[in-house]
Write a protein that holds these residues in place. Structure first.
Motif, PDB file in Angstrom:
ATOM      1  N   ASN A   1       0.814  -1.217   0.000  1.00 26.66           N
ATOM      2  CA  ASN A   1       0.000   0.000   0.000  1.00 26.66           C
ATOM      3  C   ASN A   1       0.847   1.267   0.000  1.00 26.66           C
ATOM      4  OD1 ASN A   1      -2.434  -1.534   0.163  1.00 26.66           O
ATOM      5  ND2 ASN A   1      -2.068  -1.782   2.357  1.00 26.66           N
ATOM      6  N   VAL A   2       1.853   1.330  -0.864  1.00 24.62           N
ATOM      7  CA  VAL A   2       2.715   2.503  -0.925  1.00 24.62           C
ATOM      8  C   VAL A   2       2.918   2.953  -2.367  1.00 24.62           C
ATOM      9  CG1 VAL A   2       3.959   1.857   1.183  1.00 24.62           C
ATOM     10  CG2 VAL A   2       4.890   1.218  -1.023  1.00 24.62           C
ATOM     11  N   GLU A   3       3.355   4.192  -2.515  1.00 28.39           N
ATOM     12  CA  GLU A   3       3.797   4.723  -3.796  1.00 28.39           C
ATOM     13  C   GLU A   3       5.275   5.062  -3.636  1.00 28.39           C
ATOM     14  OE1 GLU A   3       1.218   7.680  -5.913  1.00 28.39           O
ATOM     15  OE2 GLU A   3       0.223   7.680  -3.958  1.00 28.39           O
ATOM     16  N   ASP A   4       6.073   4.685  -4.603  1.00 29.58           N
ATOM     17  CA  ASP A   4       7.510   4.929  -4.558  1.00 29.58           C
ATOM     18  C   ASP A   4       7.956   5.704  -5.787  1.00 29.58           C
ATOM     19  OD1 ASP A   4       7.565   3.222  -2.354  1.00 29.58           O
ATOM     20  OD2 ASP A   4       8.419   1.547  -3.458  1.00 29.58           O
ATOM     21  N   LYS A   5       8.977   6.512  -5.595  1.00 29.76           N
ATOM     22  CA  LYS A   5       9.685   7.147  -6.701  1.00 29.76           C
ATOM     23  C   LYS A   5      11.173   7.077  -6.387  1.00 29.76           C
ATOM     24  CE  LYS A   5       6.181  10.396  -8.332  1.00 29.76           C
ATOM     25  NZ  LYS A   5       5.946  11.811  -8.741  1.00 29.76           N
ATOM     26  N   ILE A   6      11.963   7.012  -7.446  1.00 27.30           N
ATOM     27  CA  ILE A   6      13.413   7.000  -7.315  1.00 27.30           C
ATOM     28  C   ILE A   6      13.934   8.410  -7.584  1.00 27.30           C
ATOM     29  CG2 ILE A   6      15.577   6.053  -8.226  1.00 27.30           C
ATOM     30  CD1 ILE A   6      13.977   3.923  -6.806  1.00 27.30           C
ATOM     31  N   LEU A   7      14.781   8.889  -6.710  1.00 29.11           N
ATOM     32  CA  LEU A   7      15.391  10.206  -6.886  1.00 29.11           C
ATOM     33  C   LEU A   7      16.405  10.178  -8.031  1.00 29.11           C
ATOM     34  CD1 LEU A   7      15.777  10.953  -3.096  1.00 29.11           C
ATOM     35  CD2 LEU A   7      14.270  12.173  -4.683  1.00 29.11           C
ATOM     36  N   PRO A   8      16.710  11.320  -8.607  1.00 32.43           N
ATOM     37  CA  PRO A   8      17.639  11.360  -9.748  1.00 32.43           C
ATOM     38  C   PRO A   8      19.035  10.853  -9.385  1.00 32.43           C
ATOM     39  CG  PRO A   8      16.531  13.482  -9.449  1.00 32.43           C
ATOM     40  CD  PRO A   8      16.189  12.640  -8.272  1.00 32.43           C
ATOM     41  N   PRO A   9      19.782  10.411 -10.388  1.00 35.19           N
ATOM     42  CA  PRO A   9      21.169   9.985 -10.156  1.00 35.19           C
ATOM     43  C   PRO A   9      21.971  11.107  -9.497  1.00 35.19           C
ATOM     44  CG  PRO A   9      20.490   9.494 -12.406  1.00 35.19           C
ATOM     45  CD  PRO A   9      19.398  10.316 -11.797  1.00 35.19           C
ATOM     46  N   GLY A  10      22.902  10.725  -8.667  1.00 33.80           N
ATOM     47  CA  GLY A  10      23.753  11.702  -7.997  1.00 33.80           C
ATOM     48  C   GLY A  10      23.267  12.102  -6.617  1.00 33.80           C
ATOM     49  N   VAL A  11      22.030  11.735  -6.268  1.00 37.75           N
ATOM     50  CA  VAL A  11      21.525  12.025  -4.923  1.00 37.75           C
ATOM     51  C   VAL A  11      22.149  11.017  -3.970  1.00 37.75           C
ATOM     52  CG1 VAL A  11      19.484  12.050  -3.448  1.00 37.75           C
ATOM     53  CG2 VAL A  11      19.354  12.994  -5.762  1.00 37.75           C
ATOM     54  N   ASN A  12      22.762  11.528  -2.894  1.00 37.10           N
ATOM     55  CA  ASN A  12      23.431  10.667  -1.918  1.00 37.10           C
ATOM     56  C   ASN A  12      22.901  11.004  -0.529  1.00 37.10           C
ATOM     57  OD1 ASN A  12      25.146   8.848  -0.727  1.00 37.10           O
ATOM     58  ND2 ASN A  12      26.879  10.240  -0.707  1.00 37.10           N
ATOM     59  N   LEU A  13      22.117  10.113   0.038  1.00 34.33           N
ATOM     60  CA  LEU A  13      21.476  10.366   1.328  1.00 34.33           C
ATOM     61  C   LEU A  13      22.093   9.521   2.442  1.00 34.33           C
ATOM     62  CD1 LEU A  13      17.761  10.244   0.086  1.00 34.33           C
ATOM     63  CD2 LEU A  13      19.141  12.276   0.522  1.00 34.33           C
ATOM     64  N   ASP A  14      22.420  10.175   3.540  1.00 33.67           N
ATOM     65  CA  ASP A  14      22.900   9.489   4.737  1.00 33.67           C
ATOM     66  C   ASP A  14      21.899   9.623   5.876  1.00 33.67           C
ATOM     67  OD1 ASP A  14      25.360   8.656   3.643  1.00 33.67           O
ATOM     68  OD2 ASP A  14      26.175  10.666   3.936  1.00 33.67           O
ATOM     69  N   THR A  15      20.774  10.283   5.601  1.00 37.36           N
ATOM     70  CA  THR A  15      19.759  10.564   6.608  1.00 37.36           C
ATOM     71  C   THR A  15      18.388  10.286   6.020  1.00 37.36           C
ATOM     72  OG1 THR A  15      21.172  12.321   7.479  1.00 37.36           O
ATOM     73  CG2 THR A  15      18.884  12.380   8.141  1.00 37.36           C
ATOM     74  N   SER A  16      17.510   9.728   6.843  1.00 39.29           N
ATOM     75  CA  SER A  16      16.115   9.549   6.444  1.00 39.29           C
ATOM     76  C   SER A  16      15.296  10.701   7.010  1.00 39.29           C
ATOM     77  CB  SER A  16      15.538   8.241   7.011  1.00 39.29           C
ATOM     78  OG  SER A  16      16.106   7.134   6.408  1.00 39.29           O
ATOM     79  N   LEU A  17      14.307  11.119   6.245  1.00 35.34           N
ATOM     80  CA  LEU A  17      13.349  12.119   6.699  1.00 35.34           C
ATOM     81  C   LEU A  17      11.978  11.460   6.640  1.00 35.34           C
ATOM     82  CD1 LEU A  17      12.989  15.227   7.376  1.00 35.34           C
ATOM     83  CD2 LEU A  17      12.245  15.426   5.005  1.00 35.34           C
ATOM     84  N   ILE A  18      11.289  11.387   7.767  1.00 35.33           N
ATOM     85  CA  ILE A  18       9.967  10.763   7.844  1.00 35.33           C
ATOM     86  C   ILE A  18       8.993  11.823   8.321  1.00 35.33           C
ATOM     87  CG2 ILE A  18       8.574   8.945   8.906  1.00 35.33           C
ATOM     88  CD1 ILE A  18      12.089   8.289   9.275  1.00 35.33           C
ATOM     89  N   VAL A  19       7.921  12.044   7.554  1.00 34.11           N
ATOM     90  CA  VAL A  19       6.938  13.073   7.875  1.00 34.11           C
ATOM     91  C   VAL A  19       5.574  12.414   8.025  1.00 34.11           C
ATOM     92  CG1 VAL A  19       5.927  15.274   7.189  1.00 34.11           C
ATOM     93  CG2 VAL A  19       8.243  14.675   6.400  1.00 34.11           C
TER      94      VAL A  19
END
Length: 130
Positions: free
Chosen positions: A73-91
């Protein structure tokens, strides 16, 4: 890590059917912290009937999650190449969590309505651009 998992559990308990659950993260790093817990959490969240949307850093785990998004029951999208995340943001409607995925893993819980509203607007903006 156990304290952060307890925080995730608390947020999940506070969720009501129809609530939004918006996340920007590096799923492979989140999984690497505790894959069994992560998979169990995903299953529990799916049972809550929330409106979950995810913006993932591209990874094999993110593509796998996208493949089975409807099952959870989710919708997903992939961020563009070059995005580098070390932190999650949950809202969520009542909480904002900033979760550092490195070692040691740390998290900040924010319950300020203005900060939550701003994070929600930023999420919507990025969602619309991806």
């Amino acid at each position: 890590l156990k304290a952060i998992q307890a925080l995730y559990g608390e947020v999940l308990r506070n969720m009501r059917p129809g609530d939004t659950y918006e996340v920007i993260e590096n799923l492979s790093k989140w999984y690497s912290l505790d894959k069994e817990y992560s998979e169990n959490f995903i299953e529990k969240r799916a049972l809550k009937s929330v409106k979950a949307r995810f913006l993932f850093q591209d990874s094999p785990e993110a593509r796998h999650h996208m493949k089975y998004a409807k099952n959870f029951n989710v919708e997903d999208k992939i961020l563009p190449p070059g995005v580098n995340l070390d932190t999650s943001l949950i809202v969520t409607p009542r909480e904002l969590i900033i979760h550092e995925l490195g070692e040691p893993s740390k998290a900040i819980l924010i319950r300020n309505k203005s900060a939550i509203a701003m994070a929600h607007e930023i999420f919507k903006l990025i969602w619309g651009l991806v």
